[in-house]
Design an enzyme around this catalytic site. Structure first.
Site, PDB file in Angstrom:
ATOM      1  N   HIS A   1      17.565   0.459 -28.729  1.00 26.58           N
ATOM      2  CA  HIS A   1      16.828   0.962 -27.561  1.00 26.58           C
ATOM      3  C   HIS A   1      17.470   0.656 -26.206  1.00 26.58           C
ATOM      4  CE1 HIS A   1      13.804   1.358 -30.641  1.00 26.58           C
ATOM      5  NE2 HIS A   1      13.505   0.081 -30.638  1.00 26.58           N
TER       6      HIS A   1
ATOM      7  N   ASP B   1      20.158  -2.698 -35.641  1.00 27.61           N
ATOM      8  CA  ASP B   1      20.189  -4.004 -36.303  1.00 27.61           C
ATOM      9  C   ASP B   1      19.337  -4.050 -37.561  1.00 27.61           C
ATOM     10  OD1 ASP B   1      17.842  -3.778 -34.819  1.00 27.61           O
ATOM     11  OD2 ASP B   1      18.115  -5.663 -33.739  1.00 27.61           O
TER      12      ASP B   1
END
Length: 488
Positions: A82, A239
């Site tokens: 993000h 991730d």
């Protein structure tokens, strides 16, 4: 024997891990990075710090295993999702990156939904300040000169790729967290882009996480002592998708619970799952034709770190957990423990509320640091149980669940989580390596070092934590009180 490098751009550090063809960890490296909080709700980092930290982490790997490093054939990248990195037409950074846990752009979230009436269905996700798209609206409103100069928007691992290769590329799993992607079709959505004043020209190219995205530049290869080699860099992944690849959570129903800065419950699916009204994240996986559902508690291990700081025990988190365990060893004290609402940086699932705050409830004079530590561990577990409820509502609860992340080092916390969630939790070998290990596996796939089935196998299980029915019943009663704290 060839080797493969995984690099993960985390929130608190950049990690690197070197694997051989048998996926044995040969060397590891890590370098811390600082989070900047210049104003309330703000959370930023200097992208050049990612590059600096990555160079240090890789240099540690290289120094630890110089001959193995020379056999490098593939690199995979992973990173925090993000976070918006804005570059001008020359590739220079225009401002500090606005991170995933930044809460400044609540107004812009509402504005996106106003601009696209079917936004939730189109994006398969709700808007929230952590995502990338509202950050750019904030920049357009408050820093128009920077917005006008923005030629590319990159996510953290993709900025690192740019520095390694000179190319602007991202993968599907990471890009799914921008609110600019058609997640079902795995391509940029022009209507979503237009709603934020963006265009495809400002986006990186897209590849699957296991595909070749670019090759290590000659300059970096020379810097690393690899001047004569052409080294493929995989698309990589966000991730959490990378962590899933690392533990073999790639089949439908395979899940994991990550205890890092944030807490994540993740489940791999063979279809797009969507429940945006309850803040379920429906994203692409890092492998082709796979998706995943994900729920997030913004404060997990970071809540324990915070408690360590304010009680002057940040140097001994293990000791802090031991104090919690000692406190809770007495059933009467445990049932009368304070409750903790872990919303130190707002909350994502299920509330999507950047202004939510943390608090202790039920404190009494007899409560010591151990009582507070127990309340924090339990409160994070309760927050993750909220997320599990959302996955169940979407018919996407995990059929199997592994533990990853730094917090998973604590057997006591793992057992408490199993009791609260009512799930069997498996601790795999190498759980602490997480996303960097998965990134290295993606590097293997991009370099042609095996099939998905062969490379993304599940690891050996170090320990299994089964829920205890009696403790689960007691904790369910405490959770009812916990649920009332946010409503109040």
């Amino acid at each position: 024997m060839a080797t493969f490098l995984g690099i993960d751009v985390g929130t608190s550090s950049v990690k690197a891990v070197l694997l051989d063809e048998e996926q044995t960890v040969i060397a590891e490296g890590s370098s811390p990075i600082e989070v900047l909080r210049p104003r309330p709700l703000w959370s930023e980092q200097d992208p050049d710090e990612w590059w600096r930290a990555a160079q240090i982490a890789v240099s540690q790997v290289r120094a630890s295993a110089p001959q193995d490093f020379l056999r490098l054939e593939g690199i995979g990248l992973s990173g925090q999702q993000h976070s918006a990195t804005l570059l001008d037409r020359h590739g220079s950074v225009l401002r500090p990156a606005i991170l995933w846990n930044d809460g400044r752009c609540g107004k812009e979230c509402a504005e996106l939904i106003e601009r696209v009436p079917n936004f939730l269905q189109r994006a398969s996700n709700t808007t929230m300040p952590g995502f990338t798209a509202p950050k750019l609206l904030w920049v357009a409103r408050h820093q128009p000169e920077i917005f006008a100069a923005t030629a590319k928007v990159l996510l953290p691992k993709d900025y690192l790729r740019y520095r390694l290769t000179g190319d602007y590329v991202s993968d599907m799993s990471d890009s799914a967290g921008t609110l600019w992607l058609d997640i079902g079709r795995r391509t940029w959505d022009d209507i979503l882009l237009q709603a934020g004043g963006m265009t495809r020209a400002q986006m990186p190219d897209l590849v699957e996480g296991s595909e070749v995205s670019a090759y290590l530049s000659k300059d970096v290869a020379a810097l690393w002592g690899l001047a004569d080699k052409r080294i493929a860099i995989a698309g990589g992944g966000g991730d959490n998708a990378s962590s899933a690849v690392g533990i073999g959570a790639v089949g439908s129903g395979d899940g994991f619970l990550s205890l890092g800065t944030s807490g994540v419950l993740f489940v791999s699916t063979d279809r797009l799952v969507s429940l945006p009204e309850r803040t379920l994240h429906g994203f692409c996986h890092a492998l082709p034709q796979r998706w995943h559902g994900m729920v997030v508690a913004l404060s997990a291990a970071s809540a324990l770190s915070w408690l360590g700081t304010v009680t002057f025990q940040a140097h001994d988190i293990v000791g802090l957990i031991k104090k919690a365990e000692n406190f809770a060893s007495d059933a009467g004290r445990r049932e009368a423990a304070p409750l903790f609402l872990p919303y130190l940086t707002g909350e994502r699932t299920p509330h999507n509320d950047p202004n939510a705050t943390a608090k202790f409830d039920g404190l009494r004079a007899e409560h010591d640091v151990g009582a507070l530590a127990y309340a924090v561990l339990e409160g994070v577990a309760f927050a993750l149980a909220d997320g599990l409820d959302v996955l169940k509502a979407a018919n996407a609860a995990p059929r199997s669940c592994m533990l990853v992340g730094g917090g998973s080092r604590s057997a006591y916390w793992n057992a408490l989580l199993a009791d609260v969630l009512g799930l069997s939790l498996d601790l795999p070998e190498g759980a602490e390596i997480g996303a960097a290990f998965g990134a290295a596996r993606l590097g293997m796939l991009a370099a042609g070092a095996g099939t998905v089935e062969a490379v993304c196998r599940k690891p050996a299980i170090r320990a299994c934590f089964e829920p205890d029915a009696e403790r689960t019943t007691v904790l369910a009663k405490r959770r009812e009180r916990y649920l009332g704290m946010y409503r109040a």
